[in-house]
Design a protein around this motif. Structure first.
Motif, PDB file in Angstrom:
ATOM      1  N   SER A   1       0.829  -1.218   0.000  1.00 22.80           N
ATOM      2  CA  SER A   1       0.000   0.000   0.000  1.00 22.80           C
ATOM      3  C   SER A   1       0.860   1.263   0.000  1.00 22.80           C
ATOM      4  CB  SER A   1      -0.946   0.016   1.206  1.00 22.80           C
ATOM      5  OG  SER A   1      -1.785  -1.119   1.204  1.00 22.80           O
ATOM      6  N   GLY A   2       2.022   1.193  -0.657  1.00 21.52           N
ATOM      7  CA  GLY A   2       2.904   2.348  -0.726  1.00 21.52           C
ATOM      8  C   GLY A   2       3.988   2.298   0.319  1.00 21.52           C
ATOM      9  N   PRO A   3       5.105   3.031   0.119  1.00 22.43           N
ATOM     10  CA  PRO A   3       6.221   3.019   1.080  1.00 22.43           C
ATOM     11  C   PRO A   3       5.775   3.463   2.467  1.00 22.43           C
ATOM     12  CG  PRO A   3       6.854   4.081  -0.982  1.00 22.43           C
ATOM     13  CD  PRO A   3       5.369   3.887  -1.044  1.00 22.43           C
ATOM     14  N   SER A   4       6.266   2.753   3.500  1.00 27.50           N
ATOM     15  CA  SER A   4       5.934   3.087   4.879  1.00 27.50           C
ATOM     16  C   SER A   4       7.072   2.644   5.778  1.00 27.50           C
ATOM     17  CB  SER A   4       4.625   2.408   5.302  1.00 27.50           C
ATOM     18  OG  SER A   4       4.811   1.010   5.418  1.00 27.50           O
ATOM     19  N   LEU A   5       6.929   2.913   7.079  1.00 29.54           N
ATOM     20  CA  LEU A   5       7.938   2.494   8.051  1.00 29.54           C
ATOM     21  C   LEU A   5       7.646   1.121   8.614  1.00 29.54           C
ATOM     22  CD1 LEU A   5       8.515   5.834  10.011  1.00 29.54           C
ATOM     23  CD2 LEU A   5       9.818   4.913   8.085  1.00 29.54           C
ATOM     24  N   ASN A   6       6.510   0.521   8.250  1.00 32.52           N
ATOM     25  CA  ASN A   6       6.173  -0.816   8.743  1.00 32.52           C
ATOM     26  C   ASN A   6       7.194  -1.826   8.223  1.00 32.52           C
ATOM     27  OD1 ASN A   6       3.855   0.097  10.057  1.00 32.52           O
ATOM     28  ND2 ASN A   6       2.620  -0.122   8.203  1.00 32.52           N
ATOM     29  N   GLY A   7       7.650  -2.691   9.115  1.00 32.98           N
ATOM     30  CA  GLY A   7       8.612  -3.717   8.713  1.00 32.98           C
ATOM     31  C   GLY A   7      10.016  -3.209   8.494  1.00 32.98           C
ATOM     32  N   LEU A   8      10.324  -1.982   8.917  1.00 32.34           N
ATOM     33  CA  LEU A   8      11.644  -1.404   8.714  1.00 32.34           C
ATOM     34  C   LEU A   8      12.460  -1.460   9.999  1.00 32.34           C
ATOM     35  CD1 LEU A   8      13.709   0.223   7.027  1.00 32.34           C
ATOM     36  CD2 LEU A   8      12.540   2.308   7.786  1.00 32.34           C
ATOM     37  N   SER A   9      13.687  -1.976   9.895  1.00 33.77           N
ATOM     38  CA  SER A   9      14.614  -2.008  11.022  1.00 33.77           C
ATOM     39  C   SER A   9      15.946  -1.421  10.583  1.00 33.77           C
ATOM     40  CB  SER A   9      14.825  -3.442  11.527  1.00 33.77           C
ATOM     41  OG  SER A   9      13.629  -3.986  12.042  1.00 33.77           O
ATOM     42  N   LEU A  10      16.589  -0.691  11.485  1.00 31.86           N
ATOM     43  CA  LEU A  10      17.888  -0.087  11.231  1.00 31.86           C
ATOM     44  C   LEU A  10      18.892  -0.634  12.235  1.00 31.86           C
ATOM     45  CD1 LEU A  10      16.695   3.627  10.840  1.00 31.86           C
ATOM     46  CD2 LEU A  10      17.013   1.936   9.020  1.00 31.86           C
ATOM     47  N   SER A  11      20.131  -0.790  11.810  1.00 29.63           N
ATOM     48  CA  SER A  11      21.132  -1.324  12.725  1.00 29.63           C
ATOM     49  C   SER A  11      22.496  -0.696  12.488  1.00 29.63           C
ATOM     50  CB  SER A  11      21.240  -2.854  12.595  1.00 29.63           C
ATOM     51  OG  SER A  11      21.841  -3.216  11.368  1.00 29.63           O
ATOM     52  N   VAL A  12      23.284  -0.667  13.562  1.00 26.68           N
ATOM     53  CA  VAL A  12      24.682  -0.260  13.516  1.00 26.68           C
ATOM     54  C   VAL A  12      25.501  -1.427  14.051  1.00 26.68           C
ATOM     55  CG1 VAL A  12      26.411   1.383  14.333  1.00 26.68           C
ATOM     56  CG2 VAL A  12      24.070   2.158  13.891  1.00 26.68           C
ATOM     57  N   GLU A  13      26.507  -1.853  13.288  1.00 28.06           N
ATOM     58  CA  GLU A  13      27.262  -3.051  13.666  1.00 28.06           C
ATOM     59  C   GLU A  13      28.758  -2.803  13.540  1.00 28.06           C
ATOM     60  OE1 GLU A  13      28.084  -7.612  11.989  1.00 28.06           O
ATOM     61  OE2 GLU A  13      26.514  -6.352  11.098  1.00 28.06           O
ATOM     62  N   LYS A  14      29.483  -3.218  14.557  1.00 27.51           N
ATOM     63  CA  LYS A  14      30.929  -3.321  14.486  1.00 27.51           C
ATOM     64  C   LYS A  14      31.256  -4.802  14.586  1.00 27.51           C
ATOM     65  CE  LYS A  14      35.342  -1.766  16.369  1.00 27.51           C
ATOM     66  NZ  LYS A  14      36.044  -0.966  17.397  1.00 27.51           N
ATOM     67  N   PRO A  15      31.664  -5.432  13.474  1.00 20.99           N
ATOM     68  CA  PRO A  15      31.865  -6.888  13.461  1.00 20.99           C
ATOM     69  C   PRO A  15      32.752  -7.372  14.592  1.00 20.99           C
ATOM     70  CG  PRO A  15      32.025  -6.001  11.237  1.00 20.99           C
ATOM     71  CD  PRO A  15      31.953  -4.815  12.165  1.00 20.99           C
ATOM     72  N   GLY A  16      32.255  -8.390  15.308  1.00 22.79           N
ATOM     73  CA  GLY A  16      33.009  -8.974  16.406  1.00 22.79           C
ATOM     74  C   GLY A  16      32.952  -8.191  17.689  1.00 22.79           C
ATOM     75  N   SER A  17      32.192  -7.072  17.699  1.00 25.88           N
ATOM     76  CA  SER A  17      32.148  -6.229  18.882  1.00 25.88           C
ATOM     77  C   SER A  17      30.719  -5.959  19.353  1.00 25.88           C
ATOM     78  CB  SER A  17      32.858  -4.897  18.611  1.00 25.88           C
ATOM     79  OG  SER A  17      32.867  -4.094  19.771  1.00 25.88           O
ATOM     80  N   PHE A  18      29.870  -5.335  18.511  1.00 24.70           N
ATOM     81  CA  PHE A  18      28.507  -5.038  18.947  1.00 24.70           C
ATOM     82  C   PHE A  18      27.580  -4.859  17.750  1.00 24.70           C
ATOM     83  CE2 PHE A  18      30.338  -0.800  18.381  1.00 24.70           C
ATOM     84  CZ  PHE A  18      29.343  -0.151  17.664  1.00 24.70           C
ATOM     85  N   ILE A  19      26.273  -5.029  18.010  1.00 25.53           N
ATOM     86  CA  ILE A  19      25.218  -4.740  17.053  1.00 25.53           C
ATOM     87  C   ILE A  19      24.087  -4.059  17.821  1.00 25.53           C
ATOM     88  CG2 ILE A  19      23.535  -5.669  15.403  1.00 25.53           C
ATOM     89  CD1 ILE A  19      25.289  -8.117  15.077  1.00 25.53           C
ATOM     90  N   VAL A  20      23.593  -2.956  17.295  1.00 21.40           N
ATOM     91  CA  VAL A  20      22.439  -2.267  17.864  1.00 21.40           C
ATOM     92  C   VAL A  20      21.352  -2.221  16.794  1.00 21.40           C
ATOM     93  CG1 VAL A  20      21.547  -0.169  18.924  1.00 21.40           C
ATOM     94  CG2 VAL A  20      23.908  -0.879  19.363  1.00 21.40           C
ATOM     95  N   ASP A  21      20.205  -2.869  17.051  1.00 16.77           N
ATOM     96  CA  ASP A  21      19.085  -2.901  16.115  1.00 16.77           C
ATOM     97  C   ASP A  21      17.957  -2.017  16.631  1.00 16.77           C
ATOM     98  OD1 ASP A  21      20.170  -4.767  14.271  1.00 16.77           O
ATOM     99  OD2 ASP A  21      19.698  -6.390  15.654  1.00 16.77           O
ATOM    100  N   TYR A  22      17.355  -1.268  15.717  1.00 17.72           N
ATOM    101  CA  TYR A  22      16.217  -0.414  16.087  1.00 17.72           C
ATOM    102  C   TYR A  22      15.041  -0.745  15.173  1.00 17.72           C
ATOM    103  CZ  TYR A  22      13.335   3.676  17.039  1.00 17.72           C
ATOM    104  OH  TYR A  22      12.288   4.494  17.387  1.00 17.72           O
ATOM    105  N   ASN A  23      13.940  -1.234  15.776  1.00 17.38           N
ATOM    106  CA  ASN A  23      12.714  -1.527  15.048  1.00 17.38           C
ATOM    107  C   ASN A  23      11.898  -0.244  14.965  1.00 17.38           C
ATOM    108  OD1 ASN A  23       9.934  -2.340  14.505  1.00 17.38           O
ATOM    109  ND2 ASN A  23      10.661  -4.449  14.787  1.00 17.38           N
ATOM    110  N   VAL A  24      11.768   0.315  13.762  1.00 16.54           N
ATOM    111  CA  VAL A  24      11.158   1.631  13.601  1.00 16.54           C
ATOM    112  C   VAL A  24       9.676   1.654  13.989  1.00 16.54           C
ATOM    113  CG1 VAL A  24      10.634   3.485  11.970  1.00 16.54           C
ATOM    114  CG2 VAL A  24      12.845   2.299  11.867  1.00 16.54           C
ATOM    115  N   PRO A  25       8.824   0.762  13.458  1.00 18.87           N
ATOM    116  CA  PRO A  25       7.399   0.861  13.818  1.00 18.87           C
ATOM    117  C   PRO A  25       7.121   0.568  15.291  1.00 18.87           C
ATOM    118  CG  PRO A  25       7.809  -1.120  12.524  1.00 18.87           C
ATOM    119  CD  PRO A  25       9.053  -0.288  12.446  1.00 18.87           C
TER     120      PRO A  25
END
Length: 213
Positions: free
Chosen positions: A41-65
């Motif tokens: 039904s058009g572009p939206s923030l549903n189902g969108l996740s953003l992440s910042v990763e430093k391999p072997g150190s940390f991952i931070v995931d943010y679920n937008v909706p």
């Protein structure tokens, strides 16, 4: 370097797709994960996740909706001169915290354990690689007091055939993973619940394409 992947999955009752866009920014990776809900039904923030990763150190995931955040921290220590890989995971909304450890004895033998602090459940797994092509993975769930078994074998090239069995649910699974010609892979899955009176296998197919941009 920017990399993108597109995964399509087909089941008899539904069709789904997910996409990932990853950008290298020095020591860290920025990633956007999108599902069908992002575009229906058009572009939206549903189902969108953003992440910042430093391999072997940390991952931070943010679920937008859901406006939910998930932290994962990784580290490696040595126990009797063997590497012990530790992963600590915390999900804020579910208030779930878990610690996973894998002790690498050698290239063929690994022990791993996962402990959930909220439920107190612990899962243990042993991985054995035979001849570099066959892998055996028995695991034990303390909460369910049950065993799971997985066996995989490398066939032609990088094609892998994998069979699993869950004793608690009596579900038998079979997966065939094949390399595709378009920098991705193709998987066919079949599962059968032996506890059901009418034993009808469930089938699904999944294909992934990777792109460098």
């Amino acid at each position: 370097m920017t990399k993108a992947s597109l995964k399509g999955k087909y089941e008899p009752d539904k069709v789904g797709a997910v996409g990932t866009l990853a950008v290298n920014a020095g020591d860290v990776k920025l990633r956007a994960y999108m599902t069908n809900a992002t575009f229906v039904s058009g572009p939206s923030l549903n189902g969108l996740s953003l992440s910042v990763e430093k391999p072997g150190s940390f991952i931070v995931d943010y679920n937008v909706p859901k406006q939910d955040i998930r932290f994962q921290f990784m580290n490696t220590v040595r126990v009797l001169d063997k590497p012990l890989n530790l992963t600590y995971t915390h999900e804020r909304s579910e208030n779930q915290t878990a610690l996973n450890g894998m002790l690498v004895l050698d290239s063929a033998n690994k022990f791993s354990a996962n402990y959930a602090f909220d439920s107190g459940n612990c899962k243990l797994k042993y991985t054995y690689v035979h001849g570099g092509s066959s892998t055996f993975e028995p695991s034990y769930d303390l909460a369910k007091n049950s065993w799971d078994f997985a066996v995989s074998h490398r066939l032609y090239g990088d094609d892998i055939l994998r069979a699993t069995y869950q004793t608690s649910s009596r579900v038998l699974g079979l997966e065939w993973s094949m390399n595709s010609l378009f920098h991705g892979n193709f998987k066919v899955n079949a599962s059968l619940n032996l506890a059901e009176e009418l034993k009808v296998p469930k089938l699904s197919a999944e294909s992934t394409w990777n792109f460098d941009m």
